[in-house]
Design a protein around this motif. Structure first.
Motif, PDB file in Angstrom:
ATOM      1  N   VAL A   7       4.590 -15.576  -2.343  1.00 30.39           N
ATOM      2  CA  VAL A   7       4.627 -14.919  -1.037  1.00 30.39           C
ATOM      3  C   VAL A   7       4.069 -15.933  -0.043  1.00 30.39           C
ATOM      4  O   VAL A   7       2.990 -16.491  -0.268  1.00 30.39           O
ATOM      5  CB  VAL A   7       3.769 -13.633  -1.013  1.00 30.39           C
ATOM      6  CG1 VAL A   7       3.816 -12.985   0.373  1.00 30.39           C
ATOM      7  CG2 VAL A   7       4.243 -12.651  -2.069  1.00 30.39           C
ATOM      8  N   ALA A   9       2.933 -17.038   3.879  1.00 32.09           N
ATOM      9  CA  ALA A   9       2.462 -16.499   5.156  1.00 32.09           C
ATOM     10  C   ALA A   9       2.296 -17.668   6.113  1.00 32.09           C
ATOM     11  O   ALA A   9       1.994 -18.790   5.695  1.00 32.09           O
ATOM     12  CB  ALA A   9       1.134 -15.772   4.944  1.00 32.09           C
ATOM     13  N   ARG A  23       0.090  -4.722  10.224  1.00 32.47           N
ATOM     14  CA  ARG A  23       0.989  -4.047   9.284  1.00 32.47           C
ATOM     15  C   ARG A  23       1.080  -2.553   9.587  1.00 32.47           C
ATOM     16  O   ARG A  23       0.129  -1.949  10.048  1.00 32.47           O
ATOM     17  CB  ARG A  23       0.494  -4.238   7.845  1.00 32.47           C
ATOM     18  CG  ARG A  23       0.626  -5.666   7.338  1.00 32.47           C
ATOM     19  CD  ARG A  23       0.475  -5.718   5.830  1.00 32.47           C
ATOM     20  NE  ARG A  23       1.575  -5.042   5.165  1.00 32.47           N
ATOM     21  CZ  ARG A  23       2.497  -5.667   4.413  1.00 32.47           C
ATOM     22  NH1 ARG A  23       2.451  -6.959   4.225  1.00 32.47           N
ATOM     23  NH2 ARG A  23       3.451  -4.976   3.844  1.00 32.47           N
ATOM     24  N   TYR A  25       2.688  -0.641   6.954  1.00 31.31           N
ATOM     25  CA  TYR A  25       2.859  -0.103   5.603  1.00 31.31           C
ATOM     26  C   TYR A  25       2.371  -1.127   4.608  1.00 31.31           C
ATOM     27  O   TYR A  25       2.238  -2.288   4.976  1.00 31.31           O
ATOM     28  CB  TYR A  25       4.344   0.200   5.342  1.00 31.31           C
ATOM     29  CG  TYR A  25       5.153  -1.086   5.225  1.00 31.31           C
ATOM     30  CD1 TYR A  25       5.646  -1.738   6.362  1.00 31.31           C
ATOM     31  CD2 TYR A  25       5.381  -1.688   3.981  1.00 31.31           C
ATOM     32  CE1 TYR A  25       6.341  -2.927   6.274  1.00 31.31           C
ATOM     33  CE2 TYR A  25       6.075  -2.881   3.893  1.00 31.31           C
ATOM     34  CZ  TYR A  25       6.553  -3.491   5.034  1.00 31.31           C
ATOM     35  OH  TYR A  25       7.234  -4.676   4.939  1.00 31.31           O
ATOM     36  N   GLU A  34      -2.576  -9.374   9.522  1.00 31.63           N
ATOM     37  CA  GLU A  34      -2.237 -10.389   8.519  1.00 31.63           C
ATOM     38  C   GLU A  34      -1.575 -11.580   9.180  1.00 31.63           C
ATOM     39  O   GLU A  34      -1.143 -11.516  10.330  1.00 31.63           O
ATOM     40  CB  GLU A  34      -1.278  -9.800   7.480  1.00 31.63           C
ATOM     41  CG  GLU A  34       0.118  -9.509   8.053  1.00 31.63           C
ATOM     42  CD  GLU A  34       1.141  -9.064   7.015  1.00 31.63           C
ATOM     43  OE1 GLU A  34       0.787  -8.918   5.831  1.00 31.63           O
ATOM     44  OE2 GLU A  34       2.312  -8.864   7.412  1.00 31.63           O
ATOM     45  N   LEU A  35      -1.469 -12.660   8.386  1.00 30.49           N
ATOM     46  CA  LEU A  35      -0.580 -13.750   8.757  1.00 30.49           C
ATOM     47  C   LEU A  35       0.822 -13.290   8.362  1.00 30.49           C
ATOM     48  O   LEU A  35       1.032 -12.907   7.205  1.00 30.49           O
ATOM     49  CB  LEU A  35      -0.933 -15.029   7.999  1.00 30.49           C
ATOM     50  CG  LEU A  35      -2.340 -15.604   8.185  1.00 30.49           C
ATOM     51  CD1 LEU A  35      -2.439 -16.961   7.481  1.00 30.49           C
ATOM     52  CD2 LEU A  35      -2.692 -15.755   9.654  1.00 30.49           C
ATOM     53  N   GLY A  37       4.642 -13.013   7.115  1.00 27.11           N
ATOM     54  CA  GLY A  37       5.394 -13.739   6.084  1.00 27.11           C
ATOM     55  C   GLY A  37       6.020 -12.778   5.115  1.00 27.11           C
ATOM     56  O   GLY A  37       6.236 -11.608   5.449  1.00 27.11           O
ATOM     57  N   LEU A  74      -2.010 -12.371  -6.109  1.00 26.20           N
ATOM     58  CA  LEU A  74      -1.877 -10.962  -5.714  1.00 26.20           C
ATOM     59  C   LEU A  74      -1.722 -10.090  -6.950  1.00 26.20           C
ATOM     60  O   LEU A  74      -2.252  -9.005  -7.040  1.00 26.20           O
ATOM     61  CB  LEU A  74      -0.651 -10.777  -4.817  1.00 26.20           C
ATOM     62  CG  LEU A  74      -0.751 -11.314  -3.394  1.00 26.20           C
ATOM     63  CD1 LEU A  74       0.570 -11.093  -2.668  1.00 26.20           C
ATOM     64  CD2 LEU A  74      -1.881 -10.642  -2.625  1.00 26.20           C
ATOM     65  N   LEU A  80       0.048 -15.817  -3.317  1.00 26.85           N
ATOM     66  CA  LEU A  80       0.166 -15.827  -1.859  1.00 26.85           C
ATOM     67  C   LEU A  80      -0.326 -17.176  -1.332  1.00 26.85           C
ATOM     68  O   LEU A  80      -1.454 -17.580  -1.620  1.00 26.85           O
ATOM     69  CB  LEU A  80      -0.699 -14.693  -1.314  1.00 26.85           C
ATOM     70  CG  LEU A  80      -0.849 -14.512   0.183  1.00 26.85           C
ATOM     71  CD1 LEU A  80       0.485 -14.170   0.834  1.00 26.85           C
ATOM     72  CD2 LEU A  80      -1.856 -13.393   0.467  1.00 26.85           C
ATOM     73  N   VAL A 118      -6.057  -7.801   6.381  1.00 26.55           N
ATOM     74  CA  VAL A 118      -5.525  -7.499   5.056  1.00 26.55           C
ATOM     75  C   VAL A 118      -6.398  -8.240   4.030  1.00 26.55           C
ATOM     76  O   VAL A 118      -6.668  -9.431   4.209  1.00 26.55           O
ATOM     77  CB  VAL A 118      -4.047  -7.962   4.985  1.00 26.55           C
ATOM     78  CG1 VAL A 118      -3.532  -7.982   3.555  1.00 26.55           C
ATOM     79  CG2 VAL A 118      -3.170  -7.084   5.884  1.00 26.55           C
ATOM     80  N   ALA A 120      -6.300  -9.778   1.137  1.00 30.11           N
ATOM     81  CA  ALA A 120      -5.941 -11.090   0.574  1.00 30.11           C
ATOM     82  C   ALA A 120      -6.102 -12.200   1.613  1.00 30.11           C
ATOM     83  O   ALA A 120      -6.470 -13.329   1.285  1.00 30.11           O
ATOM     84  CB  ALA A 120      -4.507 -11.067   0.058  1.00 30.11           C
ATOM     85  N   ASP A 121      -5.844 -11.880   2.864  1.00 34.19           N
ATOM     86  CA  ASP A 121      -5.839 -12.906   3.913  1.00 34.19           C
ATOM     87  C   ASP A 121      -7.241 -13.377   4.292  1.00 34.19           C
ATOM     88  O   ASP A 121      -7.394 -14.411   4.946  1.00 34.19           O
ATOM     89  CB  ASP A 121      -5.105 -12.390   5.154  1.00 34.19           C
ATOM     90  CG  ASP A 121      -3.613 -12.193   4.914  1.00 34.19           C
ATOM     91  OD1 ASP A 121      -3.240 -11.788   3.793  1.00 34.19           O
ATOM     92  OD2 ASP A 121      -2.823 -12.437   5.842  1.00 34.19           O
TER      93      ASP A 121
HETATM   94  N1  DCM Z   1       0.873  -9.993   1.678  1.00 37.07           N
HETATM   95  C1  DCM Z   1      -0.472 -10.245   1.971  1.00 37.07           C
HETATM   96  N2  DCM Z   1      -0.814 -10.992   3.058  1.00 37.07           N
HETATM   97  C2  DCM Z   1       0.163 -11.503   3.861  1.00 37.07           C
HETATM   98  C3  DCM Z   1       1.532 -11.256   3.580  1.00 37.07           C
HETATM   99  C4  DCM Z   1       1.849 -10.504   2.469  1.00 37.07           C
HETATM  100  O1  DCM Z   1      -1.352  -9.792   1.233  1.00 37.07           O
HETATM  101  N3  DCM Z   1      -0.184 -12.226   4.904  1.00 37.07           N
HETATM  102  C5  DCM Z   1       1.230  -9.179   0.490  1.00 37.07           C
HETATM  103  C6  DCM Z   1       1.584  -7.753   0.786  1.00 37.07           C
HETATM  104  C7  DCM Z   1       2.542  -7.423  -0.325  1.00 37.07           C
HETATM  105  C8  DCM Z   1       3.257  -8.719  -0.605  1.00 37.07           C
HETATM  106  O2  DCM Z   1       2.381  -9.748  -0.108  1.00 37.07           O
HETATM  107  O3  DCM Z   1       1.816  -7.092  -1.498  1.00 37.07           O
HETATM  108  C9  DCM Z   1       4.640  -8.820   0.012  1.00 37.07           C
HETATM  109  O4  DCM Z   1       4.531  -8.708   1.406  1.00 37.07           O
HETATM  110  P1  DCM Z   1       5.544  -7.808   2.278  1.00 37.07           P
HETATM  111  O5  DCM Z   1       5.291  -6.380   1.931  1.00 37.07           O
HETATM  112  O6  DCM Z   1       5.184  -8.148   3.696  1.00 37.07           O
HETATM  113  O7  DCM Z   1       6.916  -8.288   1.911  1.00 37.07           O
END
Ligand code: DCM
Length: 135
Positions: A7, A9, A23, A25, A34-35, A37, A74, A80, A118, A120-121
């Motif tokens: 994934v 970003a 976001r 959803y 988020e960034l 992507g 992830l 990611l 988010v 992860a970011d």
């Molecule tokens: N995702 C994330 N941080 C981001 C972009 C994406 O954590 N900057 C995660 C969210 C989803 C997966 O990656 O689990 C796929 O992203 P999307 O739903 O935007 O296609």
């Protein structure tokens, strides 16, 4: 063994501001920033995937630069990565996000402190703060 899907970003910094996207959803991350992507298709390079995703999500054409050092697992099959990106054509619009926002270093720190990124970011915050002090 199955290949790890990537994934990508985009870390878009201009005039000491970073572009964040809000976001809508899924519910767990609704309203978080988020960034922008998305997932690379099979056989698609991370650079091509990021250009495609930012065209679809923001309506801009970008040049893709270097990767940030941190990557985030992830799931066992999904990693990611963030790539620096520079807008070459168009003005970003929230095509698939709730909103877009250009933040400076202080605003990024605040969003992080209040839990509005988010999850992860958040791994990229230290590196993004360095970039924000430079460009
Ligand atoms: N995702 C994330 N941080 C981001 C972009 C994406 O954590 N900057 C995660 C969210 C989803 C997966 O990656 O689990 C796929 O992203 P999307 O739903 O935007 O296609």
């Amino acid at each position: 063994m199955t290949a790890r899907r990537v994934v990508v970003a985009g870390a878009i910094v201009a005039d000491r501001r970073l572009l964040l996207a809000q976001r809508g959803y899924p519910a767990e991350v609704d309203g978080l920033w988020e960034l922008p992507g998305g997932k690379a298709e099979l056989g698609e390079s991370p650079e091509s995937a990021l250009r495609r995703e930012l065209r679809e999500e923001l309506g801009v054409e970008v040049r893709v630069g270097t990767a940030l050092r941190e990557s985030v697992a992830l799931r066992h099959d999904l990693v990611l990565v963030a790539l620096r990106a520079y807008i070459e054509d168009g003005s970003p619009r929230a095509v698939e996000h709730r909103a877009l926002r250009w933040v400076d270093a202080d605003e990024l720190r605040s969003l992080h402190a209040e839990g509005s990124l988010v999850p992860a970011d958040t791994a990229w915050v230290p590196e993004l703060l360095v970039d924000l002090a430079r460009r």
